[in-house]
Design a protein around this motif. Structure first.
Motif, short mmCIF file in Angstrom:
data_model
loop_
_atom_site.label_atom_id
_atom_site.label_comp_id
_atom_site.label_asym_id
_atom_site.label_seq_id
_atom_site.Cartn_x
_atom_site.Cartn_y
_atom_site.Cartn_z
N PHE A 167 47.42 39.17 50.95
CA PHE A 167 47.72 40.60 50.81
C PHE A 167 48.24 40.97 49.42
O PHE A 167 48.06 42.09 48.96
N GLU A 168 48.90 40.03 48.76
CA GLU A 168 49.51 40.32 47.45
C GLU A 168 49.64 39.06 46.62
O GLU A 168 49.50 37.94 47.14
N THR A 169 49.92 39.26 45.37
CA THR A 169 50.14 38.11 44.48
C THR A 169 51.55 37.57 44.70
O THR A 169 52.52 38.33 44.77
N ILE A 195 50.70 35.50 53.03
CA ILE A 195 51.23 36.50 52.08
C ILE A 195 50.27 36.69 50.90
O ILE A 195 50.02 37.81 50.44
N SER A 196 49.71 35.56 50.39
CA SER A 196 48.83 35.64 49.23
C SER A 196 47.53 36.37 49.52
O SER A 196 46.84 36.81 48.60
#
Length: 373
Positions: A55-57, A52-53
């Motif tokens: 792709f996004e914070t 997940i990290s």
């Protein structure tokens, strides 16, 4: 038959050190289980967070939500394990286990997701309402796949452990059978019988040389047959009866007219394979504890027949026995035979000994035609 039962039959008692080792092994297994549980679910969370990290914070509330997921996974998969153990799923066939695992994994996944979903609201994790249903389905299927992997690992470990236990039980079983076979061998070659037979033959050498030669041949046949125990597990009933006849002919030299015997068998019974020396032991028992104690001697009658499922052997000898004395007897003629039957055939075979009347003892032996278990 379990390993513990076989050990008990062999007279193996657990020492304090063995009990201590078992306790230590149990503690080690429990520690290993919890380490595997925590590290497994922890690894699942870390991998997902890393993906997940990329792709996004990832905010702290989402990290906290994933940690809650790991905690719920540890708790509910442990409860799932307890349910498996309670219902003995590890003893089921593969055909029965697979549908249970599929259904249980989906149910456990839903149970895990419910508190996680509720915690998401409390932590303020944002959700897109238009994709909410798809997200719930995807999360549930994701956890279901994790539970399927968990189940696969759990049952694989138990499969290998059970295989190892089965191998150990087989080795103990074989050792137990061999031990009883060797005890039977020693029983048949006891010094008293050999001494009596050779004395009887010596007395015949001058009086009846031909009968003395025949007696030596019979003794040789008997000794050769007993040595076959080390090389074979079963013999035909016909071979067993030939040996019994040689044995009885040797005993008849000693008892003379005090011993009369008759052996009858059907062709179908003659072909049945049985453990060697099993019937011989009972015949020797009948002479030793029955006929030899009667001043006038007695008769011995052996018959063998078959029905649809069993070989039925009956041994009648003159005499009478005390049931209480038999229970307290330290001899292993009857008890050894019962142990051998139990080890080889389980509950499918039986040996009964009873006073048929005031002058006759009857030993009834039932052996299944299907062979040993």
């Amino acid at each position: 038959m379990t390993t513990a039962t076989l050990k008990a039959k062999l007279g193996f008692d657990k020492t304090q050190s063995e009990i201590k080792n078992e306790i230590v092994d149990t503690l080690k297994r429990k520690n290993l289980y919890w380490i595997s549980q925590i590290s497994g679910w922890g690894l699942f969370v870390i991998v997902n967070l890393l993906i997940i990290s990329s792709f996004e914070t990832v905010p702290l509330n989402k990290i906290a939500l994933w940690l809650i997921l790991a905690f719920c996974g540890v708790v509910f998969s442990h409860l799932y394990r307890l349910y498996i153990k309670k219902n003995s799923w590890t003893n089921l066939t593969l055909k029965k286990i697979i549908p249970r695992i599929l259904i249980a994994s989906f149910i456990v996944a839903i149970i895990i997701y419910i508190p996680v979903y509720g915690s998401g609201y409390l932590l303020g994790v944002e959700r897109e309402e238009k994709h909410l249903t798809a997200a719930i389905i995807a999360s549930t299927l994701n956890i279901t796949s994790v539970m399927l992997v968990w189940s696969l690992i759990y049952f694989a470990i138990h499969y290998f452990e059970n295989s190892k236990k089965a191998e150990i039980e087989t080795l103990i079983f074989e050792a137990a059978v061999k031990d009883f076979e060797l005890k039977t061998l020693k029983a048949q070659l006891n010094p008293h019988f050999m001494f009596n037979a050779m004395n009887s033959i010596r007395a015949l050498i001058e009086e009846d040389p031909q009968n003395a030669k025949d007696a030596i041949t019979k003794l040789s046949n008997l000794m050769r047959y007993t040595l076959r125990i080390e090389r074979t597990e079963t013999v035909s009933l016909a071979d067993e009866f030939k040996t019994i006849q040689d044995y009885l002919d040797l005993e008849k030299i000693r008892f003379e007219e005090r011993l009369q015997y008759k052996i009858q068998s059907t062709p179908s019974a003659d072909r049945v394979e049985i453990p060697p020396m099993m019937v011989q032991t009972l015949v020797e028992n009948g002479i030793k504890h029955g006929i030899s104690k009667l001043t006038q001697g007695g008769n011995l009658y052996i018959s063998a027949t078959t029905d649809s499922a069993y070989l039925n052997i009956e041994i009648r000898n003159s005499g009478k026995f005390d049931e209480e004395a038999l229970k307290s007897s330290h001899g292993f003629g009857v008890s050894n035979t019962k142990h051998r039957l139990s080890l080889l055939y389980g509950e499918n075979a039986s040996l009964t000994l009873l006073n048929e009347n005031n002058n006759t003892v009857l030993a009834k032996l039932k052996i299944p035609l299907g062979g040993s278990k």
